[in-house]
Structures are given as structure tokens and as C-alpha cells.
Design a protein around this motif. Sequence first.
Motif, short mmCIF file in Angstrom:
data_model
loop_
_atom_site.label_atom_id
_atom_site.label_comp_id
_atom_site.label_asym_id
_atom_site.label_seq_id
_atom_site.Cartn_x
_atom_site.Cartn_y
_atom_site.Cartn_z
N LYS A 94 0.84 -1.21 0.00
CA LYS A 94 0.00 0.00 0.00
C LYS A 94 0.87 1.25 0.00
N ALA A 95 0.39 2.22 -0.71
CA ALA A 95 1.12 3.50 -0.72
C ALA A 95 1.03 4.12 0.67
N PRO A 96 2.12 4.65 1.16
CA PRO A 96 2.10 5.27 2.51
C PRO A 96 1.12 6.44 2.54
N GLU A 97 0.34 6.46 3.62
CA GLU A 97 -0.63 7.54 3.76
C GLU A 97 0.08 8.85 4.10
N PRO A 98 -0.53 9.94 3.70
CA PRO A 98 0.09 11.25 4.04
C PRO A 98 0.19 11.40 5.55
N GLU A 99 1.21 12.13 6.00
CA GLU A 99 1.44 12.33 7.42
C GLU A 99 0.27 13.01 8.09
N ALA A 100 -0.43 13.88 7.37
CA ALA A 100 -1.53 14.64 7.99
C ALA A 100 -2.70 13.75 8.34
N LYS A 101 -2.83 12.53 7.66
CA LYS A 101 -3.97 11.68 7.90
C LYS A 101 -3.75 10.72 9.05
N LYS A 102 -2.51 10.64 9.57
CA LYS A 102 -2.24 9.74 10.67
C LYS A 102 -2.83 10.32 11.95
N ALA A 105 0.63 12.24 16.77
CA ALA A 105 0.87 13.67 16.90
C ALA A 105 1.61 14.19 15.68
N PRO A 106 1.28 15.40 15.22
CA PRO A 106 1.95 15.95 14.03
C PRO A 106 3.42 16.19 14.30
N GLU A 107 4.21 15.99 13.26
CA GLU A 107 5.64 16.21 13.40
C GLU A 107 5.95 17.69 13.45
N LEU A 108 7.17 17.98 13.90
CA LEU A 108 7.56 19.38 14.07
C LEU A 108 7.62 20.12 12.73
N SER A 111 3.06 22.19 8.56
CA SER A 111 2.83 23.59 8.19
C SER A 111 2.12 24.35 9.30
N PHE A 112 1.24 23.65 10.04
CA PHE A 112 0.52 24.31 11.14
C PHE A 112 1.49 24.75 12.23
N LEU A 113 2.38 23.86 12.63
CA LEU A 113 3.37 24.22 13.66
C LEU A 113 4.35 25.27 13.14
N ASP A 114 4.66 25.20 11.85
CA ASP A 114 5.53 26.23 11.28
C ASP A 114 4.91 27.61 11.42
N LEU A 116 2.67 28.54 13.69
CA LEU A 116 2.70 28.92 15.11
C LEU A 116 4.10 29.31 15.55
N ARG A 117 5.11 28.57 15.03
CA ARG A 117 6.49 28.89 15.39
C ARG A 117 6.89 30.27 14.89
N GLN A 118 6.46 30.59 13.68
CA GLN A 118 6.78 31.91 13.13
C GLN A 118 6.11 33.02 13.95
N ARG A 119 4.83 32.78 14.31
CA ARG A 119 4.14 33.79 15.13
C ARG A 119 4.79 33.93 16.49
N ALA A 120 5.23 32.80 17.09
CA ALA A 120 5.89 32.86 18.39
C ALA A 120 7.22 33.61 18.30
N GLU A 121 7.97 33.38 17.21
CA GLU A 121 9.24 34.09 17.05
C GLU A 121 9.02 35.58 16.89
#
Length: 324
Positions: A94-102, A105-108, A111-114, A116-121
Motif C-alpha cells: 500500500k502506498a504510505p498515507e500522508p502524514e496529515a492523515k495519521k 501527533a503531528p511532526e515538528l 505547516s501548522f506548527l511552522d 505557530l512557530r513563526q508567530r511565536a518568534e
Amino acid sequence: MSNSEKPGPLSVILEAIRAKRERKTGTGQDIADLEASLIADIEAFDLDAAERRARREYLANSGAGMTDPTLVFPEIAPTRPAAKPVQAPPIQAKAPEPEAKKESAPELGSSFLDQLRQRAEVRQREIHSALAERTSINEAIDQALKHLFFYLHELVQQLNIIKPDIPRDYPLIEQFELKQLVWQEGFADYRTQSQSAGALVELVTFSYHLNASNTLHIERDGPSVERFRAMLFDFGLPFTYKEFKNERSYVERAEFEIRSDVSVSARWRADFSKGVIVLETRNLERLGSAVYSLRPQVVDQALLDDFGRLILGQPNRFRELAKR
């Protein structure tokens, strides 16, 4: 004797023990035969078969699963040749499912954490910038008030010795005014914050008394008596008065005697939240109160010298310099 009729090793051992207890004697040949028989039985003992038999008996007698001995699942003998394994059809990867569908917890790197990280910086930079700016302003206020105190402390020491005349008239009401006043005594002081708050200078006070030998005699009638008395209290002028009442105990008029004694004060207060120095004066240029707001950068030698001229009633540019 067949294998089924051949006594087991346990029976032979028990027979030997029983013979010994009955004090039976045998020949050496009998002992040798017995040893040979025991060795043969041990070598012929099938441990796997005994284990399978014990398992079948346990499954047949236990209450779990099937209770009929004939329905026990067959054993797979390890000594039998293994059947040729049937090849299962290849499983398509099977083709690996996209990370967003797992569901994990989302990886660092998401895009969502990116975002938030930009806003925090950005927020951290704003906080650090605001803190650095606030610290700089607070230090500027502290330095300005220190400079101010040293100047006023030196000024008041000199004026307490000179005791100069102050060519300033203080109009009271109508043609009455306080004039020909002379310096009596002055005082300068300061106050700092607590050590935990930074120990910055937050207040410089400057006060002095002016006096003259003359006394004002003023008479007021009716409702103006109370208003005039309240005004004298607000100005801080020392006075005495005498009331004249009618038959109904109503004050018709009052005579006031006002000493020419003027108390002047100037409070230089730090407003750290707004980044300014607030000057609160009383009876400085006239009777009453006035408030000035100054940036700490304008408290320089020129402004302080003109403040000294203002105190002595000399021409000055204090108001102009304070608005810079």
C-alpha cells in the motif's frame, strides 16, 4: 511381550523395591537383566509422545473449549515431513498515507506548527524589543531624576545662605496680592523604588517658603465667606478670620487676616508606564497648582538653569524648553 504388554519403567522399579523389602535374593544375572531392561526402557521412552498424550487428556477433561475427546484439534507432529507450503498471492504494498492523515501527533515540520512557530518568534522579538525599549526609557528617567536632584540640592544650599528677594507678586483677589517676598528656607529630597523593583529614582521633591512682613486684611460678605475660606485652604495660606452673624445665627460677613507666607513645592515624579517625568507644582508661578509632562531627554543643564531662574522670578524659557 509386545510394547503394549511390556511393563513400564515405573512398574519395574516398584517391583524391585518390593522384592528388596520382602528380602528376596536374586542372582547376578537377574540384576544385570534388570539394569539392561531399565536402560532400554529409558532409551525407548518417547518424551514428545508423552507430552502430546498428556495435552490431549488435559483438553478432554478440562471445561474450556471442546469437552469431547474425539473433537480435540489434531497435533502437528514435528517429526513428520513438512508439507510443501502453498504460495500465497503476492500482497500489493500500500502506498504510505500522508502524514496529515495519521492519528499520531503531528511532526515538528508540519505547516501548522511552522505557522505557530513563526508567530511565536515574531512575538518574542516584539517582547524583547519592547522590554529593551522600556528598560532604556526607565534608565533615562532614572538618570534624569538623579541629575535633577543633584542640581536642586546644590541650588537650595546656595539659596538658603543667600536668602534672596523674590520679585514675584501673587495676586489673591481684586487688588489684593502677596508681594515683596523673601526666600526663607528650602529643602530637596528624593525617593527610590525598592531593590526588587530596580531601585530606580522615582520621585524628587523640592520645596521652600517665601515670607514678607505685611499682612492682608480682607472682608467678605454672605455666601462668599465660605468660598474664600476654602480657597485659602487650597492655596495653603495661613490666615485667621472673624465671623459676624445676625439674630438668626447666619454669617453676614467675615474679616480675614492673611499672613504673607507662601509655601512652594515642585514634585518631579517618574511615570515609568508612559515613559515621562511629571512635574507637579504648587504656588510656583502663581497661587494654585500646575502640571507639566516632560520627556527625560529634555532634562538637561539648560532646562535646569531656567528652572532656577523661574524660582527666583527671573526671565526664563522653562516652559519652552519643557515642551521639547
